[in-house]
Design an enzyme around this catalytic site. Structure first.
Site, PDB file in Angstrom:
ATOM      1  N   ARG A  92       0.841  -1.190   0.000  1.00  0.00           N
ATOM      2  CA  ARG A  92       0.000   0.000   0.000  1.00  0.00           C
ATOM      3  C   ARG A  92       0.880   1.245   0.000  1.00  0.00           C
ATOM      4  NH1 ARG A  92      -3.886  -2.274  -1.171  1.00  0.00           N
ATOM      5  NH2 ARG A  92      -5.914  -2.446  -0.177  1.00  0.00           N
TER       6      ARG A  92
ATOM      7  N   GLU B  70      -2.197   7.826  -4.549  1.00  0.00           N
ATOM      8  CA  GLU B  70      -2.455   7.321  -5.908  1.00  0.00           C
ATOM      9  C   GLU B  70      -3.909   7.598  -6.299  1.00  0.00           C
ATOM     10  OE1 GLU B  70      -1.326   3.202  -4.971  1.00  0.00           O
ATOM     11  OE2 GLU B  70      -3.407   2.628  -5.323  1.00  0.00           O
TER      12      GLU B  70
ATOM     13  N   HIS C  49      -0.772  -0.122  -9.464  1.00  0.00           N
ATOM     14  CA  HIS C  49      -1.544  -0.917  -8.480  1.00  0.00           C
ATOM     15  C   HIS C  49      -2.240  -2.113  -9.140  1.00  0.00           C
ATOM     16  CE1 HIS C  49      -3.552  -0.623  -4.279  1.00  0.00           C
ATOM     17  NE2 HIS C  49      -3.516  -1.888  -4.694  1.00  0.00           N
TER      18      HIS C  49
HETATM   19  C1  DGY Z   1      -5.828  -5.608  -2.196  1.00  0.00           C
HETATM   20  O1  DGY Z   1      -6.450  -6.656  -2.373  1.00  0.00           O
HETATM   21  O2  DGY Z   1      -5.673  -5.089  -1.098  1.00  0.00           O
HETATM   22  C2  DGY Z   1      -5.264  -4.974  -3.418  1.00  0.00           C
HETATM   23  O3  DGY Z   1      -4.443  -3.905  -3.136  1.00  0.00           O
HETATM   24  C3  DGY Z   1      -6.340  -4.581  -4.401  1.00  0.00           C
HETATM   25  O4  DGY Z   1      -6.026  -5.232  -5.575  1.00  0.00           O
END
Ligand code: DGY
Length: 328
Positions: A243, A272, A290
């Site tokens: 993240r 983002e 992402h």
């Molecule tokens: C998640 O599953 O947390 C991802 O970042 C989204 O694809």
């Protein structure tokens, strides 16, 4: 509940697959936003006012104010494993179940972390641009020298399921694997993964590749900043596949510019999709938007997992991926 059909009402906030909607429609009255433009907060609140459940993505902010306004809500089913977009405490206080999609995306996300490691090691950003721009005029011994991934040291920060899947892949590259996690994993798992627990400091100092896979929270906000980057080897590569916010992006830009570290591979960013524009100017960073879990099979599985969580919660069952057991 719908007065006409007696079935629960569900809002799907973003585009999903046809089979996800078909499954949900077998059990619920479904309203879905298939235009795939994120709903503005007031629009989301308006649409949730008469809903029993929401199937949402991590780009939807399910905060305390929204939860307070959504008087009928019983379940928030996130199509993501990370759930920092949901105020889980506020859900629990209202008896609303919150669910995520663990398990189905581990391997795809681990593959992407490896893509970034290998891409950064072998200078994919630079060489792709070079060949596309028609600059290549012949082979040279000292051209585009990268670094080896095999037989190097991999440091994984966050040894949950995805971290473990990343470690498992390191065997084929004959790597030494270090990891840092608040809690050590079981000894049998350490043996299987051939991974040794070390402090974060030690991991940063010893690793050739540092891969971040911790969930984002107030505790992990800027876990990697200027001080931590300064502890890494100048030859090291940092990969963030978890993240934005776990890394202080401004500090990382400086570290990449000054060659405090060699390179980075980033799938996630602070704020983002508005990433720090300085990343775009740097050659020693591989950037992806992402897409960690973004394979056809995995995204289908994530959407269906979220749908099944929502239906279970709304039909009297216990959702398989309940985050807040205290809500029930
Ligand atoms: C998640 O599953 O947390 C991802 O970042 C989204 O694809």
């Amino acid at each position: 509940m719908s007065e006409k059909t007696g079935r629960p009402r569900v809002l799907v906030t973003r585009e999903v697959f046809d089979e996800t909607l078909t499954y949900l429609s077998e059990h619920c009255e479904v309203e879905s936003n298939q235009e795939d433009l994120a709903l503005a907060p007031d629009e989301l609140a308006r649409r949730l006012a008469d809903k029993d459940g929401v199937v949402c993505s991590f780009t939807d902010r399910i905060d305390a104010a929204l939860i307070g306004e959504s008087k009928k809500l019983k379940v928030v089913a996130n199509i993501a494993v990370g759930y920092n977009n949901i105020d889980v405490a506020a859900c629990t206080a209202r008896g609303i179940m919150a669910t995520n999609t663990p398990g189905v995306l581990d391997d795809s996300t681990a593959d992407l972390a490896w893509t970034l490691m290998l891409g950064a090691a072998r200078r994919m950003t630079e060489v792709e641009r070079y060949i596309r721009e028609g600059e290549w005029n012949g082979w040279r011994l000292k051209q585009w020298l990268g670094i080896d991934v095999h037989h190097s040291t991999l440091g994984i920060v966050g040894m949950g399921r995805i971290g473990q899947a990343i470690a498992r892949r390191a065997t084929g590259f004959d790597m030494r694997v270090l990891y840092h996690n608040r809690k050590r994993v079981a000894e049998s798992m350490e043996l299987e993964l051939r991974a040794a627990w070390v402090s974060l400091d030690e991991l940063l100092r010893q690793s050739d590749f540092v891969v971040l896979q911790v969930p984002y929270s107030t505790e992990t906000h800027h876990l990697i900043g200027a001080a931590e980057l300064a502890k890494m080897k100048p030859s090291a590569v940092l990969v963030n596949s978890t993240r934005g916010g776990v890394v202080d992006d401004a500090a990382l830009v400086e570290a990449l510019k000054n060659r405090t570290i060699r390179a980075a591979g980033l799938d996630v960013f602070e704020n983002e999709p508005k990433l720090n524009p300085a990343f775009l100017e740097l050659d020693n960073v591989v950037l992806t938007p992402h897409i960690g879990s973004s394979t056809e099979a995995t995204r289908r599985a994530m959407a269906m997992t979220a749908a099944k969580n929502a239906v279970a919660a709304l039909t009297g069952g216990r959702p398989p991926n309940l985050i807040n057991a205290r809500a029930t």
